[in-house]
Design a protein around this motif. Sequence first.
Motif, PDB file in Angstrom:
ATOM      1  N   PHE A 222       0.857  -1.180   0.000  1.00 40.12           N
ATOM      2  CA  PHE A 222       0.000   0.000   0.000  1.00 40.12           C
ATOM      3  C   PHE A 222       0.893   1.230   0.000  1.00 40.12           C
ATOM      4  CE2 PHE A 222      -2.598  -3.397   1.598  1.00 40.12           C
ATOM      5  CZ  PHE A 222      -3.833  -3.166   1.008  1.00 40.12           C
ATOM      6  N   VAL A 223       0.816   2.018  -1.071  1.00 46.12           N
ATOM      7  CA  VAL A 223       1.673   3.184  -1.263  1.00 46.12           C
ATOM      8  C   VAL A 223       0.860   4.440  -0.944  1.00 46.12           C
ATOM      9  CG1 VAL A 223       3.164   4.426  -2.860  1.00 46.12           C
ATOM     10  CG2 VAL A 223       2.895   1.945  -3.071  1.00 46.12           C
ATOM     11  N   ASP A 224       1.163   5.076   0.176  1.00 37.21           N
ATOM     12  CA  ASP A 224       0.351   6.205   0.658  1.00 37.21           C
ATOM     13  C   ASP A 224      -1.131   5.851   0.618  1.00 37.21           C
ATOM     14  OD1 ASP A 224       2.641   7.613   1.121  1.00 37.21           O
ATOM     15  OD2 ASP A 224       2.413   9.020  -0.531  1.00 37.21           O
ATOM     16  N   GLY A 225      -1.429   4.613   0.985  1.00 32.23           N
ATOM     17  CA  GLY A 225      -2.812   4.140   1.058  1.00 32.23           C
ATOM     18  C   GLY A 225      -3.336   3.489  -0.203  1.00 32.23           C
ATOM     19  N   ASP A 226      -2.624   3.618  -1.320  1.00 32.72           N
ATOM     20  CA  ASP A 226      -3.084   3.057  -2.592  1.00 32.72           C
ATOM     21  C   ASP A 226      -2.518   1.654  -2.783  1.00 32.72           C
ATOM     22  OD1 ASP A 226      -4.433   3.245  -5.137  1.00 32.72           O
ATOM     23  OD2 ASP A 226      -2.462   3.489  -6.070  1.00 32.72           O
ATOM     24  N   ARG A 227      -3.383   0.701  -3.119  1.00 27.25           N
ATOM     25  CA  ARG A 227      -2.976  -0.694  -3.249  1.00 27.25           C
ATOM     26  C   ARG A 227      -2.291  -0.953  -4.592  1.00 27.25           C
ATOM     27  NH1 ARG A 227      -5.981  -5.799  -1.305  1.00 27.25           N
ATOM     28  NH2 ARG A 227      -5.105  -7.459  -2.589  1.00 27.25           N
ATOM     29  N   LEU A 228      -1.121  -1.595  -4.542  1.00 32.62           N
ATOM     30  CA  LEU A 228      -0.409  -2.014  -5.745  1.00 32.62           C
ATOM     31  C   LEU A 228      -0.096  -3.498  -5.635  1.00 32.62           C
ATOM     32  CD1 LEU A 228       2.233   0.823  -6.357  1.00 32.62           C
ATOM     33  CD2 LEU A 228      -0.023   0.596  -7.385  1.00 32.62           C
ATOM     34  N   GLU A 229      -0.121  -4.190  -6.778  1.00 28.64           N
ATOM     35  CA  GLU A 229       0.224  -5.616  -6.823  1.00 28.64           C
ATOM     36  C   GLU A 229       1.220  -5.866  -7.953  1.00 28.64           C
ATOM     37  OE1 GLU A 229      -3.329  -7.939  -7.136  1.00 28.64           O
ATOM     38  OE2 GLU A 229      -3.792  -7.767  -5.001  1.00 28.64           O
ATOM     39  N   GLU A 230       2.358  -6.442  -7.595  1.00 31.64           N
ATOM     40  CA  GLU A 230       3.387  -6.826  -8.559  1.00 31.64           C
ATOM     41  C   GLU A 230       4.129  -8.027  -7.979  1.00 31.64           C
ATOM     42  OE1 GLU A 230       3.973  -5.585 -11.498  1.00 31.64           O
ATOM     43  OE2 GLU A 230       2.913  -3.653 -11.473  1.00 31.64           O
ATOM     44  N   THR A 231       4.908  -8.701  -8.794  1.00 32.47           N
ATOM     45  CA  THR A 231       5.723  -9.802  -8.271  1.00 32.47           C
ATOM     46  C   THR A 231       6.981  -9.285  -7.583  1.00 32.47           C
ATOM     47  OG1 THR A 231       6.786 -10.037 -10.436  1.00 32.47           O
ATOM     48  CG2 THR A 231       4.895 -11.467  -9.976  1.00 32.47           C
ATOM     49  N   SER A 232       7.362  -8.024  -7.884  1.00 31.84           N
ATOM     50  CA  SER A 232       8.562  -7.468  -7.270  1.00 31.84           C
ATOM     51  C   SER A 232       8.460  -5.941  -7.224  1.00 31.84           C
ATOM     52  CB  SER A 232       9.807  -7.877  -8.058  1.00 31.84           C
ATOM     53  OG  SER A 232      10.969  -7.307  -7.507  1.00 31.84           O
ATOM     54  N   PHE A 233       8.929  -5.367  -6.111  1.00 35.06           N
ATOM     55  CA  PHE A 233       8.986  -3.914  -5.962  1.00 35.06           C
ATOM     56  C   PHE A 233      10.387  -3.519  -5.511  1.00 35.06           C
ATOM     57  CE2 PHE A 233       4.485  -4.809  -5.071  1.00 35.06           C
ATOM     58  CZ  PHE A 233       3.860  -3.891  -5.911  1.00 35.06           C
ATOM     59  N   THR A 234      10.949  -2.518  -6.145  1.00 36.37           N
ATOM     60  CA  THR A 234      12.176  -1.898  -5.665  1.00 36.37           C
ATOM     61  C   THR A 234      11.807  -0.542  -5.074  1.00 36.37           C
ATOM     62  OG1 THR A 234      13.547  -2.997  -7.328  1.00 36.37           O
ATOM     63  CG2 THR A 234      14.460  -1.029  -6.293  1.00 36.37           C
ATOM     64  N   ILE A 235      12.164  -0.342  -3.807  1.00 32.57           N
ATOM     65  CA  ILE A 235      11.820   0.890  -3.100  1.00 32.57           C
ATOM     66  C   ILE A 235      13.118   1.569  -2.686  1.00 32.57           C
ATOM     67  CG2 ILE A 235      10.508   1.887  -1.197  1.00 32.57           C
ATOM     68  CD1 ILE A 235       8.926  -0.747  -1.056  1.00 32.57           C
ATOM     69  N   GLU A 236      13.296   2.822  -3.100  1.00 32.01           N
ATOM     70  CA  GLU A 236      14.541   3.521  -2.781  1.00 32.01           C
ATOM     71  C   GLU A 236      14.278   4.987  -2.490  1.00 32.01           C
ATOM     72  OE1 GLU A 236      17.072   2.899  -6.146  1.00 32.01           O
ATOM     73  OE2 GLU A 236      15.414   3.128  -7.547  1.00 32.01           O
ATOM     74  N   VAL A 237      15.232   5.610  -1.827  1.00 33.24           N
ATOM     75  CA  VAL A 237      15.128   7.029  -1.473  1.00 33.24           C
ATOM     76  C   VAL A 237      15.548   7.880  -2.663  1.00 33.24           C
ATOM     77  CG1 VAL A 237      15.980   8.849   0.045  1.00 33.24           C
ATOM     78  CG2 VAL A 237      15.561   6.578   0.964  1.00 33.24           C
ATOM     79  N   ALA A 238      14.794   8.952  -2.890  1.00 33.88           N
ATOM     80  CA  ALA A 238      15.165   9.975  -3.872  1.00 33.88           C
ATOM     81  C   ALA A 238      15.438  11.258  -3.084  1.00 33.88           C
ATOM     82  CB  ALA A 238      14.050  10.174  -4.889  1.00 33.88           C
ATOM     83  N   PRO A 239      16.692  11.506  -2.700  1.00 36.31           N
ATOM     84  CA  PRO A 239      16.993  12.626  -1.789  1.00 36.31           C
ATOM     85  C   PRO A 239      16.654  13.997  -2.376  1.00 36.31           C
ATOM     86  CG  PRO A 239      18.825  11.070  -1.910  1.00 36.31           C
ATOM     87  CD  PRO A 239      17.887  10.720  -3.013  1.00 36.31           C
TER      88      PRO A 239
END
Length: 261
Positions: A222-239
Amino acid sequence: MYSYVYDAFLAERRYARELAEIETRLTDLGMAGRIDRLGPLRHPRELLRDAVRKGARTIVVVGNDDTVRKVVEVFPDFSVAFGIIPVGAPNRIAQFLGIPNGLAACDVLSARIVESVDLGKINKKYFLAAVTIPNGNLTISCEDLFRVTPVSGGTVSVCNLMDPEQAQTCNPQDGVFDLYVRPSRGISTFFRHASWRGARTSILPLRRIVVSSASPEPCTVFVDGDRLEETSFTIEVAPEKLRVVTGRGRKFSAHYRQASR
């Protein structure tokens, strides 16, 4: 020059008076500008592109947390400042940025306290607040140092601005996420070849994680409350990816930047 993006739900009659008061106040402050409305046929990227072409230097979202999410997803593609006038509910993101609801937000916008804050990026989309990962058949790889596997109702939150589980503030200017690991009856964590099992919430500073499904079925986040479905997610910081107008009541220290980890 200011440009305003209204969410579609604000077309409801019950918001007419509040919006009229806001627009009058913005005119009094010398901040009147173009108004665009989100809708099924009006993607945020299209609205922002048109506004910037016509000279906008600050684009203000008028709506709730979901409105902010929809616009922030594409906002870093444009070199302009971001503002919020909270109308409707929920508005937790605006609250953490020190922006009051409705009419009072106009004066905060006029004071123009602009801070550069980090965003998160999940695959190709940006987010401001947090990603919540419920338990499931998945593995979370943390900077190739260790892996976390939520079990027995445990959850993991990747927080940039705030922790959605406890409404706790994170610092969006420190160049890292706060990774909250919350077990229900325990969570299995593997540090290289050693294993650890804990029953308390753990908080870890990280810059990058990979969420992978351990089966052919997609995993859910759940991204800021929005549901996403995938087999893989890459999550990283964007400074320092977003220049946002904040209020004096913001719930993080201004101009903070962590030098190193």
